[in-house]
Design an enzyme around this catalytic site. Structure first.
Site, PDB file in Angstrom:
ATOM      1  N   HIS A 161       0.801  -1.209   0.084  1.00  0.00           N
ATOM      2  CA  HIS A 161       0.081  -0.185  -0.017  1.00  0.00           C
ATOM      3  C   HIS A 161       0.732   1.315   0.150  1.00  0.00           C
ATOM      4  O   HIS A 161       1.898   1.206   0.840  1.00  0.00           O
ATOM      5  CB  HIS A 161      -0.783  -0.032   1.347  1.00  0.00           C
ATOM      6  CG  HIS A 161      -2.231   0.892   1.108  1.00  0.00           C
ATOM      7  ND1 HIS A 161      -1.825   2.409   1.133  1.00  0.00           N
ATOM      8  CD2 HIS A 161      -3.368   0.747   1.073  1.00  0.00           C
ATOM      9  CE1 HIS A 161      -3.052   2.959   1.198  1.00  0.00           C
ATOM     10  NE2 HIS A 161      -3.945   2.039   1.271  1.00  0.00           N
TER      11      HIS A 161
ATOM     12  N   ARG B 114      -5.765   9.485  -1.773  1.00  0.00           N
ATOM     13  CA  ARG B 114      -5.427   9.537  -3.049  1.00  0.00           C
ATOM     14  C   ARG B 114      -6.630   9.888  -4.042  1.00  0.00           C
ATOM     15  O   ARG B 114      -6.646  10.737  -4.947  1.00  0.00           O
ATOM     16  CB  ARG B 114      -4.469   8.441  -3.555  1.00  0.00           C
ATOM     17  CG  ARG B 114      -3.014   8.617  -2.891  1.00  0.00           C
ATOM     18  CD  ARG B 114      -2.100   7.641  -3.189  1.00  0.00           C
ATOM     19  NE  ARG B 114      -2.522   6.099  -2.948  1.00  0.00           N
ATOM     20  CZ  ARG B 114      -2.855   5.306  -3.717  1.00  0.00           C
ATOM     21  NH1 ARG B 114      -2.997   5.430  -4.971  1.00  0.00           N
ATOM     22  NH2 ARG B 114      -3.338   3.902  -3.035  1.00  0.00           N
TER      23      ARG B 114
END
Ligand SMILES: Cc1cc2nc3c(=O)[nH]c(=O)nc-3n(C[C@H](O)[C@H](O)[C@H](O)COP(=O)(O)OP(=O)(O)OC[C@H]3O[C@@H](n4cnc5c(N)ncnc54)[C@H](O)[C@@H]3O)c2cc1C
Length: 570
Positions: free
Chosen positions: A238, A260
């Site tokens: 991640h 994001r």
């Protein structure tokens, strides 16, 4: 002295109490309330596993403009054409059923739009905003409601029971050997059907996100039982693990994907945005691309003070960030960072294993009576798991496993266990009580972390993998030769640490071996000596069994590379 195991019997034995384990228990009980169902769990019920830690949410094609075909294509393309297409199809179809069950039967309150419809947010790598969520702490909502339903039923629990070996009988599984962690006693639970739902968990890497109770025990047990594991080279990093300092467990914990997705920027040490240089989708590219770009920035020395990078959200408006990412803002504040208005140090962190035990769409495995679901199972995601497909995977296949096992046990009797296998498993667990040379587990763990991060991490090559395999052999040998400082077996956490390291080292060897066998770069697996993806038409997945890897062709049962179900449907 090798101990004897105490015995218990049950119809269905479920290892793990995450989304997969609890959904299996609920569905098996709904299918036949007369069954004896036992959930055994290494951690504390309600506090263990990763489903509870789910932040961002759950992918499901609910909106009228979305479709299961679109969710499927995103999953296949995100997985670089390596997913088993029948498993991926089952995931996207049944995710709709599961989310309805979660909301309407279990009572989950997911976030809603002003018109009352379920709010679905953007997650990287998807062509549609389809991630259902409860703020940014979705797993707590799912697990609390699910646990209420499961424990309201007559389902037995064995808490702080660590499964250590799958024990075969004649023509199938006979049960599982456990350590009752509180007393240190061995317990053998006989069962007609066993579900492996211990949740994988790549905690062998220096930076990692999963809960501390996860150490790939399920995969290690499956390996020892001779079962094939697929896609083991595919470990997902991640991009945004929190970098909070060296001696805190907060380092490595994840800051969710939605940051994001919402427009957060990644900055290097010079506070410049770098992602557009690597990928046109910039921060919204899939996790593999973003993690690799970050790794390269770090390798080039463009780092923050602690050797990572930054995430910046302030340009979206601090109020909005505080409102929409309350949990993340609080987590960062606890570590001294201002997520809403400032910069937070981040580093790619090992998050998820796409690989796992090979299984059929009804969750059965090559060992009759053994079923698998959730993160222990391989093949649904191929080379890359889309954010939001993890909890969908564990709840969908957990429920399938519950339904299948309830039907399976109707025609089964309890099998007599192989007593020699039980004695051998106990002897393996007793090893650290027999030797005289005390072992420094902390130092061994650090070596494992560094080996996996440096040599089997985001970028690998033949030399690094060979070298890692040699390191892992040394670590394994030292682990096997050492003894524990405390000989009392009751709640001996050092003993469990030893067992954790044994599972992690065994599975690490499989990751490195599978990575060495794959001569291309797909999704989470990047070989700097084989940087090309290779022809998609000839896509093959790795299958590891008893020390050897076979590359097997992917069956394109629904769509071939270059085609799309969307175009076909139009
Ligand atoms: C921080 C974080 C955030 C995430 N966010 C998302 C997200 O937003 N969306 C998404 O889709 N996915 C997300 N994921 C991934 C998702 O959490 C997992 O894919 C999924 O929850 C796994 O479910 P599971 O039931 O297989 O395992 P888990 O929920 O991890 O449960 C495993 C269970 O097995 C037990 N266990 C382990 N070893 C043993 C043993 N030897 N004996 C007995 N019991 C054992 C554990 O104690 C635990 O109860 C996230 C993961 C993490 C770590």
């Amino acid at each position: 002295m090798v101990q004897e195991a105490r015995n218990l019997d049950t119809d269905i034995l479920i290892l793990g109490a995450g989304g997969a384990g609890l959904f299996a228990a609920l569905h098996a009980h709904k299918a036949n309330p007369a069954l004896s169902i036992t959930v055994a769990v290494k951690g504390l019920l309600g506090k263990c596993g990763c489903t509870r830690m789910v932040q961002g949410g759950y992918n499901v094609a609910l909106a009228a403009e979305d479709s299961i075909e679109r969710h499927f294509m995103d999953t296949i393309e995100g997985g670089k054409w390596l997913p088993d297409q029948e498993l991926a199809w089952k995931l996207v179809v049944l995710a709709i059923e599961r989310i309805r069950e979660l909301e309407n039967e279990l009572g989950c309150f997911f976030d809603r739009n002003p018109d009352g419809s379920i709010h679905q947010k953007a997650f990287a790598g998807q062509t549609f905003d389809r991630t259902v969520h409860k703020g940014d702490l979705t797993g707590i909502e799912i697990m609390n409601r699910l646990a209420e339903q499961v424990w309201a039923r007559d389902i037995h629990r064995l808490e702080e029971y660590r499964a250590v070996e799958l024990i075969a009988g004649k023509q199938g599984i006979s049960g599982v050997l456990f350590i009752d962690m509180r007393t240190g006693e061995y317990v053998f639970v006989r069962a007609k059907a066993v579900l492996l739902a211990t949740g994988g968990g790549p905690t062998m890497y220096k930076y990692h996100t999963p809960s501390g109770d996860k150490s790939c025990d399920g995969m290690a047990m499956a390996l020892r039982a001779g079962l094939p594991l697929r896609d083991m080279e595919m470990v997902q990093f991640h991009p945004t693990g929190l970098l909070a300092g060296t001696h805190t467990r907060m380092t490595g914990t994840v800051l969710e994907e939605g940051l994001r997705g919402a427009g957060g920027h990644l900055l290097n040490g010079a506070k410049e945005r770098f992602m557009p240089r690597y990928d046109p989708l910039a921060e919204r590219a899939t996790r593999d691309f973003v993690s690799r770009a970050m790794y390269l920035e770090i390798k080039n020395g463009n780092t923050s003070p602690h050797g990572g990078l930054y995430i910046s959200m302030a340009h979206l408006g601090p109020e909005k960030v505080r409102r929409e990412f309350k949990g993340m803002v609080e987590r960062c504040a606890d570590c001294g960072f201002d997520l809403a208005g400032g910069l937070v140090e981040v580093v790619p962190t090992a998050h998820y294993m796409m690989g796992g035990v090979e299984f059929a769409a009804d969750c059965s495995t090559a060992l009759p009576g053994l079923f698998v679901a959730g993160e222990d199972a391989g093949g649904v995601h191929g080379a890359n798991r889309l954010g939001g497909n993890g909890v969908a995977n564990s709840t969908v296949f957990g429920a399938v496993a519950g339904d299948t096992m309830a039907a399976w046990v109707r025609n089964q009797a309890l099998r007599q266990p192989d007593r020699v296998a039980i004695a051998a498993a106990i002897a393996r667990c007793e090893k650290p009580f027999l030797k005289s040379e005390p072992i420094d587990l902390e130092a061994l763990r650090e070596r494992l972390y560094e080996t996996m991060w440096q040599k089997v991490g985001i970028v690998r090559d033949a030399a690094s993998l060979e070298s890692a395999l040699a390191d892992l052999r040394d670590i394994e040998a030292e682990l096997a030769a050492g003894s524990l400082p405390d000989m009392d077996r009751a709640f001996n956490l050092t003993w469990h640490d030893w067992l954790n390291l044994a599972s992690l080292t065994q599975v690490s060897r499989v990751i490195a071996t599978a990575a060495l066998a794959r001569h291309d770069s797909r999704g989470a697996h990047y070989r700097s000596d084989f940087p090309d993806a290779g022809p998609l038409e000839q896509s093959a997945y790795s299958s590891y069994r008893e020390g050897a890897v076979t590359m097997k062709p992917v069956a394109f049962t629904r769509v071939r590379p270059g085609q799309s179900l969307l175009k076909n449907a139009a």
